[in-house]
Design an enzyme around this catalytic site. Structure first.
Site, PDB file in Angstrom:
ATOM      1  N   TYR A   1      -2.525 -10.754  -0.789  1.00 40.69           N
ATOM      2  CA  TYR A   1      -1.512 -10.818  -0.590  1.00 40.69           C
ATOM      3  C   TYR A   1      -0.024 -11.627  -0.199  1.00 40.69           C
ATOM      4  O   TYR A   1      -0.621 -12.473   0.704  1.00 40.69           O
ATOM      5  CB  TYR A   1      -0.312  -8.821   0.486  1.00 40.69           C
ATOM      6  CG  TYR A   1      -0.836  -8.039  -0.569  1.00 40.69           C
ATOM      7  CD1 TYR A   1      -0.492  -6.750  -1.509  1.00 40.69           C
ATOM      8  CD2 TYR A   1      -2.066  -7.692  -0.435  1.00 40.69           C
ATOM      9  CE1 TYR A   1      -1.422  -6.021  -1.618  1.00 40.69           C
ATOM     10  CE2 TYR A   1      -2.622  -6.218   0.373  1.00 40.69           C
ATOM     11  CZ  TYR A   1      -2.000  -5.529  -1.080  1.00 40.69           C
ATOM     12  OH  TYR A   1      -2.562  -4.239  -1.730  1.00 40.69           O
TER      13      TYR A   1
ATOM     14  N   TYR B   1     -10.613  -7.254  -0.035  1.00 37.48           N
ATOM     15  CA  TYR B   1     -10.169  -7.475   1.141  1.00 37.48           C
ATOM     16  C   TYR B   1     -10.185  -6.509   2.540  1.00 37.48           C
ATOM     17  O   TYR B   1     -10.640  -5.435   2.468  1.00 37.48           O
ATOM     18  CB  TYR B   1      -8.422  -7.835   0.568  1.00 37.48           C
ATOM     19  CG  TYR B   1      -7.175  -6.942   0.975  1.00 37.48           C
ATOM     20  CD1 TYR B   1      -7.200  -6.144   1.754  1.00 37.48           C
ATOM     21  CD2 TYR B   1      -6.823  -6.018  -0.608  1.00 37.48           C
ATOM     22  CE1 TYR B   1      -6.517  -5.067   1.845  1.00 37.48           C
ATOM     23  CE2 TYR B   1      -6.002  -5.055  -0.236  1.00 37.48           C
ATOM     24  CZ  TYR B   1      -5.970  -4.366   0.936  1.00 37.48           C
ATOM     25  OH  TYR B   1      -4.872  -3.860   1.289  1.00 37.48           O
TER      26      TYR B   1
ATOM     27  N   ARG C   1     -11.207  -3.038   1.388  1.00 40.44           N
ATOM     28  CA  ARG C   1     -10.936  -2.386   0.785  1.00 40.44           C
ATOM     29  C   ARG C   1     -11.048  -1.832  -1.324  1.00 40.44           C
ATOM     30  O   ARG C   1     -10.709  -3.576  -0.906  1.00 40.44           O
ATOM     31  CB  ARG C   1      -9.095  -1.925   0.422  1.00 40.44           C
ATOM     32  CG  ARG C   1      -8.320  -1.563   2.187  1.00 40.44           C
ATOM     33  CD  ARG C   1      -7.658  -0.651   1.746  1.00 40.44           C
ATOM     34  NE  ARG C   1      -7.557   0.036   1.268  1.00 40.44           N
ATOM     35  CZ  ARG C   1      -6.933   0.932  -0.337  1.00 40.44           C
ATOM     36  NH1 ARG C   1      -5.071   0.494  -0.221  1.00 40.44           N
ATOM     37  NH2 ARG C   1      -7.578   1.924  -0.475  1.00 40.44           N
TER      38      ARG C   1
ATOM     39  N   HIS D   1      -7.115  -2.276  -5.733  1.00 41.19           N
ATOM     40  CA  HIS D   1      -6.388  -1.789  -6.163  1.00 41.19           C
ATOM     41  C   HIS D   1      -4.932  -2.104  -6.657  1.00 41.19           C
ATOM     42  O   HIS D   1      -4.465  -3.181  -6.160  1.00 41.19           O
ATOM     43  CB  HIS D   1      -6.615  -0.738  -5.554  1.00 41.19           C
ATOM     44  CG  HIS D   1      -6.206  -0.648  -3.999  1.00 41.19           C
ATOM     45  ND1 HIS D   1      -6.843  -1.469  -3.439  1.00 41.19           N
ATOM     46  CD2 HIS D   1      -4.563  -1.410  -3.546  1.00 41.19           C
ATOM     47  CE1 HIS D   1      -5.891  -2.020  -1.919  1.00 41.19           C
ATOM     48  NE2 HIS D   1      -4.848  -1.814  -2.271  1.00 41.19           N
TER      49      HIS D   1
ATOM     50  N   HIS E   1      -1.379  -0.857  -6.763  1.00 36.82           N
ATOM     51  CA  HIS E   1       0.056   0.138  -6.027  1.00 36.82           C
ATOM     52  C   HIS E   1       0.982  -0.285  -7.162  1.00 36.82           C
ATOM     53  O   HIS E   1       1.801  -0.114  -7.531  1.00 36.82           O
ATOM     54  CB  HIS E   1       0.305  -0.194  -4.812  1.00 36.82           C
ATOM     55  CG  HIS E   1       0.055  -0.600  -3.611  1.00 36.82           C
ATOM     56  ND1 HIS E   1       0.100   0.237  -2.288  1.00 36.82           N
ATOM     57  CD2 HIS E   1      -0.905  -1.712  -2.679  1.00 36.82           C
ATOM     58  CE1 HIS E   1      -1.264  -0.642  -1.626  1.00 36.82           C
ATOM     59  NE2 HIS E   1      -1.506  -1.099  -1.566  1.00 36.82           N
TER      60      HIS E   1
END
Length: 237
Positions: A103, A142, A152, A155, A157
């Protein structure tokens, strides 16, 4: 004027505290929740309409000087109510990791590379038929240190604001066939198998653009038996 309150579906929505998802245990409330009534003034301002959206906000691949690295994809779908009616003029926001699984955020210390041409944030407003569309890069998986060798699944959000901040709902969209599904405590905190499946997008050949981008469909249903799974605003990235 008080607006109606809808009780979350306990069979499909994840519990506030889920032991395998360790940080949820720390921040889950220890006392019964208290309902704070919403009045008309709280849901009529500020308005979140088309004037909140910039020309390139829906296209995460054109927000910088050059194209980001990774697999270009199109993500589109409809926002629907409990009676399968489209919801127009709904502000939809997305945020995600880049193709390396990182991120663009100060708290992300994963040693995967940042991409100077990818911020990972977009927004759009649904049209008269409740349709939305984003162009982006497929995010990478990640590590997140919840447990030994924790990763994870890829995906995106989604945040839906309706017409005001107090109407905000958040969910996650996953990609079909991800091998990390059985090992992810956030995905599996949703207890109902059918509800978990509704968090997975579907590959859509018809909206794929030849030689340019693959495409995934992800409809969001706000209430009813086919409702999407929504989460607390403070849930993990």
């Amino acid at each position: 004027m008080k607006l109606p309150h809808y009780t979350p579906d306990g069979e499909s929505h994840p519990p506030n505290s889920s032991e395998p998802y360790r940080s949820s245990v720390l921040r889950a409330p220890h006392r019964p929740l208290q309902l704070i009534p919403q009045h008309l003034t709280e849901v009529t301002g500020p308005l979140l309409g088309p004037d909140r959206v910039g020309e390139l906000d829906h296209d995460l691949t054109r927000q910088h000087l050059a194209a980001p690295l990774g697999e270009r994809i199109i993500v589109s779908g409809q926002v629907l109510d409990a009676n399968n009616r489209p919801l127009p003029n709904t502000l939809v926001e997305v945020w995600q990791a880049n193709s390396a699984g990182r991120y663009a955020h100060d708290r992300d210390r994963h040693d995967a590379p940042l991409d100077p041409n990818f911020s990972g944030v977009g927004r759009t407003v649904t049209d008269a038929q409740g349709n939305y569309r984003f162009v982006t890069i497929k995010p990478g998986a990640y590590p997140w240190r919840n447990h030994d060798n924790a990763w994870r699944p890829a995906h995106i959000h989604f945040s839906l604001f309706g017409r005001a901040f107090t109407q905000r709902l958040i969910t996650q969209m996953y990609f079909p066939g991800d091998p990390l599904f059985p090992f992810d405590p956030i995905y599996n905190s949703v207890r109902d198998e059918k509800a978990r499946q509704r968090m997975i997008s579907r590959f859509d050949l018809e909206t794929t653009q030849p030689e340019w981008a693959l495409s995934y469909k992800f409809d969001i249903v706000l209430r009813g038996s086919d409702a999407s799974v929504f989460e607390d605003e403070e849930d993990d990235q």
